[in-house]
Write a protein that holds these residues in place. Structure first.
Motif, PDB file in Angstrom:
ATOM      1  N   ASP A 126       0.835  -1.203   0.000  1.00 56.23           N
ATOM      2  CA  ASP A 126       0.000   0.000   0.000  1.00 56.23           C
ATOM      3  C   ASP A 126       0.873   1.258   0.000  1.00 56.23           C
ATOM      4  N   THR A 127       1.953   1.234   0.776  1.00 61.44           N
ATOM      5  CA  THR A 127       2.852   2.379   0.835  1.00 61.44           C
ATOM      6  C   THR A 127       3.595   2.569  -0.486  1.00 61.44           C
ATOM      7  N   VAL A 128       4.084   1.486  -1.074  1.00 61.44           N
ATOM      8  CA  VAL A 128       4.783   1.576  -2.361  1.00 61.44           C
ATOM      9  C   VAL A 128       3.843   2.145  -3.417  1.00 61.44           C
ATOM     10  N   GLN A 129       2.601   1.713  -3.413  1.00 64.74           N
ATOM     11  CA  GLN A 129       1.637   2.252  -4.379  1.00 64.74           C
ATOM     12  C   GLN A 129       1.474   3.759  -4.176  1.00 64.74           C
ATOM     13  N   TRP A 130       1.445   4.202  -2.930  1.00 64.32           N
ATOM     14  CA  TRP A 130       1.323   5.634  -2.637  1.00 64.32           C
ATOM     15  C   TRP A 130       2.515   6.392  -3.214  1.00 64.32           C
ATOM     16  N   PHE A 131       3.711   5.845  -3.043  1.00 64.43           N
ATOM     17  CA  PHE A 131       4.898   6.494  -3.595  1.00 64.43           C
ATOM     18  C   PHE A 131       4.832   6.564  -5.117  1.00 64.43           C
ATOM     19  N   GLU A 132       4.290   5.539  -5.764  1.00 59.34           N
ATOM     20  CA  GLU A 132       4.259   5.484  -7.222  1.00 59.34           C
ATOM     21  C   GLU A 132       3.131   6.299  -7.837  1.00 59.34           C
ATOM     22  N   ASP A 133       2.064   6.536  -7.091  1.00 60.16           N
ATOM     23  CA  ASP A 133       0.916   7.301  -7.595  1.00 60.16           C
ATOM     24  C   ASP A 133       1.105   8.792  -7.374  1.00 60.16           C
ATOM     25  N   GLY A 134       0.439   9.572  -8.177  1.00 61.30           N
ATOM     26  CA  GLY A 134       0.401  11.006  -7.964  1.00 61.30           C
ATOM     27  C   GLY A 134       1.557  11.758  -8.582  1.00 61.30           C
ATOM     28  N   ALA A 135       1.428  13.067  -8.536  1.00 55.38           N
ATOM     29  CA  ALA A 135       2.397  13.932  -9.198  1.00 55.38           C
ATOM     30  C   ALA A 135       3.356  14.614  -8.220  1.00 55.38           C
ATOM     31  N   ALA A 136       3.174  14.401  -6.928  1.00 49.44           N
ATOM     32  CA  ALA A 136       4.047  15.059  -5.955  1.00 49.44           C
ATOM     33  C   ALA A 136       5.482  14.559  -6.116  1.00 49.44           C
ATOM     34  N   PRO A 137       6.449  15.440  -5.946  1.00 43.25           N
ATOM     35  CA  PRO A 137       7.859  15.026  -6.048  1.00 43.25           C
ATOM     36  C   PRO A 137       8.195  13.957  -5.004  1.00 43.25           C
ATOM     37  N   ILE A 138       9.093  13.054  -5.357  1.00 43.26           N
ATOM     38  CA  ILE A 138       9.461  11.953  -4.473  1.00 43.26           C
ATOM     39  C   ILE A 138      10.034  12.454  -3.154  1.00 43.26           C
ATOM     40  N   ARG A 139      10.777  13.566  -3.195  1.00 45.71           N
ATOM     41  CA  ARG A 139      11.344  14.120  -1.956  1.00 45.71           C
ATOM     42  C   ARG A 139      10.231  14.569  -1.015  1.00 45.71           C
ATOM     43  N   GLU A 140       9.206  15.198  -1.555  1.00 45.18           N
ATOM     44  CA  GLU A 140       8.067  15.639  -0.739  1.00 45.18           C
ATOM     45  C   GLU A 140       7.346  14.429  -0.148  1.00 45.18           C
ATOM     46  N   LYS A 141       7.164  13.407  -0.961  1.00 47.01           N
ATOM     47  CA  LYS A 141       6.519  12.188  -0.461  1.00 47.01           C
ATOM     48  C   LYS A 141       7.367  11.535   0.622  1.00 47.01           C
ATOM     49  N   GLY A 142       8.668  11.511   0.425  1.00 41.75           N
ATOM     50  CA  GLY A 142       9.564  10.940   1.423  1.00 41.75           C
ATOM     51  C   GLY A 142       9.480  11.670   2.749  1.00 41.75           C
ATOM     52  N   GLU A 143       9.404  12.984   2.703  1.00 47.46           N
ATOM     53  CA  GLU A 143       9.265  13.778   3.928  1.00 47.46           C
ATOM     54  C   GLU A 143       7.938  13.477   4.623  1.00 47.46           C
ATOM     55  N   THR A 144       6.877  13.366   3.860  1.00 42.15           N
ATOM     56  CA  THR A 144       5.571  13.023   4.438  1.00 42.15           C
ATOM     57  C   THR A 144       5.635  11.647   5.086  1.00 42.15           C
ATOM     58  N   PHE A 145       6.234  10.684   4.399  1.00 40.94           N
ATOM     59  CA  PHE A 145       6.387   9.331   4.913  1.00 40.94           C
ATOM     60  C   PHE A 145       7.168   9.332   6.233  1.00 40.94           C
ATOM     61  N   ARG A 146       8.268  10.053   6.250  1.00 42.81           N
ATOM     62  CA  ARG A 146       9.078  10.132   7.472  1.00 42.81           C
ATOM     63  C   ARG A 146       8.304  10.790   8.616  1.00 42.81           C
ATOM     64  N   ARG A 147       7.671  11.931   8.322  1.00 47.62           N
ATOM     65  CA  ARG A 147       6.974  12.697   9.348  1.00 47.62           C
ATOM     66  C   ARG A 147       5.748  11.967   9.886  1.00 47.62           C
ATOM     67  N   GLU A 148       4.933  11.430   8.990  1.00 46.78           N
ATOM     68  CA  GLU A 148       3.643  10.856   9.395  1.00 46.78           C
ATOM     69  C   GLU A 148       3.725   9.404   9.856  1.00 46.78           C
ATOM     70  N   LEU A 149       4.737   8.679   9.431  1.00 42.90           N
ATOM     71  CA  LEU A 149       4.776   7.255   9.760  1.00 42.90           C
ATOM     72  C   LEU A 149       6.040   6.864  10.523  1.00 42.90           C
ATOM     73  N   LEU A 150       7.202   7.073   9.930  1.00 45.55           N
ATOM     74  CA  LEU A 150       8.431   6.595  10.555  1.00 45.55           C
ATOM     75  C   LEU A 150       8.739   7.290  11.877  1.00 45.55           C
ATOM     76  N   SER A 151       8.503   8.584  11.962  1.00 44.49           N
ATOM     77  CA  SER A 151       8.864   9.317  13.175  1.00 44.49           C
ATOM     78  C   SER A 151       7.985   8.960  14.364  1.00 44.49           C
ATOM     79  N   ARG A 152       6.876   8.313  14.126  1.00 42.85           N
ATOM     80  CA  ARG A 152       5.968   7.927  15.215  1.00 42.85           C
ATOM     81  C   ARG A 152       6.556   6.786  16.050  1.00 42.85           C
ATOM     82  N   GLY A 153       7.367   5.941  15.399  1.00 46.85           N
ATOM     83  CA  GLY A 153       7.956   4.819  16.128  1.00 46.85           C
ATOM     84  C   GLY A 153       6.892   4.000  16.826  1.00 46.85           C
ATOM     85  N   GLY A 154       7.156   3.613  18.059  1.00 54.76           N
ATOM     86  CA  GLY A 154       6.201   2.845  18.841  1.00 54.76           C
ATOM     87  C   GLY A 154       5.308   3.708  19.703  1.00 54.76           C
TER      88      GLY A 154
END
Length: 96
Positions: A39-67
């Motif tokens: 599901d996450t890979v599909q999100w990265f592949e879909d849409g017109a947003a730059p990959i760097r912007e998507k990466g920042e969103t991924f880091r901020r909204e998911l990875l930084s939450r940890g446990g």
């Protein structure tokens, strides 16, 4: 004095689990690793947003939450919805 390994150590990991326990662990793995990943890979592949912007969103909204929050709640916050299985089915060639 040399200590002998315990029976479970000699048996190997997971061998003392009942078959139903192993199935539950396999289902949990497929859901947590493969469904969320696809599901996450599909999100990265879909849409017109730059990959760097998507990466920042991924880091901020998911990875930084940890446990600190429930993983499914973090994923829903990241994707704006609950995980879907369709991307995994597509990845495995079960749907087009």
């Amino acid at each position: 004095m040399k200590q002998e390994p315990t029976q479970s150590a000699r048996d190997g990991a997971g061998r003392n689990l009942r078959p139903s326990d192993r199935r539950g662990r396999q289902y949990s793995y497929i859901w947590s690793e493969e469904v969320l990943d696809a599901d996450t890979v599909q999100w990265f592949e879909d849409g017109a947003a730059p990959i760097r912007e998507k990466g920042e969103t991924f880091r901020r909204e998911l990875l930084s939450r940890g446990g600190s929050v429930d993983p499914l709640a973090a994923f829903a916050s990241f994707r704006g919805r609950a995980p879907e299985i369709e991307p995994l089915l597509t990845r495995r060639g079960l749907v087009s």
